[in-house]
Design an enzyme around this catalytic site. Structure first.
Site, PDB file in Angstrom:
ATOM      1  N   HIS A  35     -29.304  14.274  11.697  1.00 52.04           N
ATOM      2  CA  HIS A  35     -28.776  14.461  10.339  1.00 52.04           C
ATOM      3  C   HIS A  35     -28.626  13.101   9.657  1.00 52.04           C
ATOM      4  O   HIS A  35     -28.257  12.119  10.294  1.00 52.04           O
ATOM      5  CB  HIS A  35     -27.419  15.185  10.393  1.00 52.04           C
ATOM      6  CG  HIS A  35     -27.018  15.693   9.046  1.00 52.04           C
ATOM      7  ND1 HIS A  35     -26.515  14.881   8.069  1.00 52.04           N
ATOM      8  CD2 HIS A  35     -27.081  16.940   8.511  1.00 52.04           C
ATOM      9  CE1 HIS A  35     -26.277  15.608   6.978  1.00 52.04           C
ATOM     10  NE2 HIS A  35     -26.614  16.862   7.220  1.00 52.04           N
ATOM     11  N   GLU A  44     -34.166  17.733   4.730  1.00 50.94           N
ATOM     12  CA  GLU A  44     -32.994  17.540   3.869  1.00 50.94           C
ATOM     13  C   GLU A  44     -33.121  16.215   3.125  1.00 50.94           C
ATOM     14  O   GLU A  44     -32.792  15.149   3.682  1.00 50.94           O
ATOM     15  CB  GLU A  44     -31.716  17.483   4.721  1.00 50.94           C
ATOM     16  CG  GLU A  44     -31.416  18.734   5.495  1.00 50.94           C
ATOM     17  CD  GLU A  44     -29.912  18.857   5.775  1.00 50.94           C
ATOM     18  OE1 GLU A  44     -29.323  19.831   5.312  1.00 50.94           O
ATOM     19  OE2 GLU A  44     -29.344  17.965   6.430  1.00 50.94           O
TER      20      GLU A  44
END
Ligand code: 13P
Length: 253
Positions: A101, A170
């Site tokens: 992430h 993302e």
């Protein structure tokens, strides 16, 4: 091009106390009532480590699959204060972990570290949701695809089993900002990356790709037409059962 099953994944980040299981209870109830669409999607939720054990027991035979948000790059047990190994995560009854992430990358995780986590997670039979994404400057200088390909190649290798890998695109500039890529741009990039992976890793079917970044009940409508997307990784809107359920409802509306 998308596998027909969609994934709605929630990442709670630093959120939640033991009583927050009620949020998942409501989502689970919604799922069971959703006769029309429930066979079309999976729900995965990544609460913080403090809640994983309790939630994975509570939701063991329910529809919600529990994931961890990260794991350490050393396995088993060891002198690593504050860290949790892939082995320890798996022993909690968890089958998925997020990795890479951008918030972890910006806290110091390098591609090399992520690669170690990635292979240890797979070795422990965890399925990995591997996050990639470009920043604002990389987008502005039109390096998006180059950056994403590099993030893929630095971490995934030929002997990894793509049945256990989901990639979550993302864009960093989109996370928590309310800005989203244009559907045509997103479709184009996902298509390029899926084809790139098939060729590079010589796999037979397209890998699964999620989109994450400011997905909510309003923005979801822009993504509905993108058949190449296999689902969504939701941050802020996954912390409320209503917001999360509305995303699913609006996707199938
Ligand atoms: P938001 O949905 O809050 O933009 O966060 C996305 C994300 O980082 C999920 O991992």
């Amino acid at each position: 091009m998308a596998n027909s099953l969609r994934y709605f994944v929630g990442n709670w980040k630093m959120f939640g106390v033991p009583g927050s299981y009620k949020i998942l209870d409501k989502i689970n109830q919604f799922y069971h009532k959703d006769q029309k669409n429930k066979n079309k999607y999976k729900i995965i939720m990544a609460p913080p480590d403090t809640l994983i054990y309790d939630f994975s027991k509570r939701f063991k035979n329910k529809k919600i699959i529990i994931s961890s948000q990260n794991c350490y790059h050393q396995d088993l047990f060891g002198p690593y204060t504050g860290k949790v190994s892939p082995f320890m995560i798996k022993r909690l009854g968890v089958n998925y972990t997020l990795l890479g992430h951008s918030e972890c990358r910006s806290a110091g995780e390098t591609d090399e570290i992520i690669k170690k986590k990635f292979s240890l997670a797979l070795k422990n039979n965890l399925k990995v949701i591997y996050c990639i994404g470009e920043n604002k400057i990389q987008k502005r200088t039109k390096s998006t695809v180059k950056v994403l390909k590099k993030q893929i190649l630095k971490v995934i290798s030929k002997n990894n089993n793509f049945n256990n890998i989901i990639i979550a695109y993302e864009p960093i500039w989109s996370i928590g900002s309310g800005s989203i890529p244009s559907p045509s741009e997103l479709k184009k990039n996902i298509t390029i990356l899926k084809n790139f992976i098939v060729k590079k890793f010589r796999i037979k079917s397209h890998p699964k790709f999620l989109y994450g970044g400011s997905v909510d009940k309003n923005t979801i409508k822009h993504f509905k037409s993108i058949k190449e997307l296999d689902g969504f990784l939701v941050g802020g809107a996954s912390k409320s059962s209503k917001n999360f359920i509305d995303i699913i409802k609006n996707f199938y509306k």
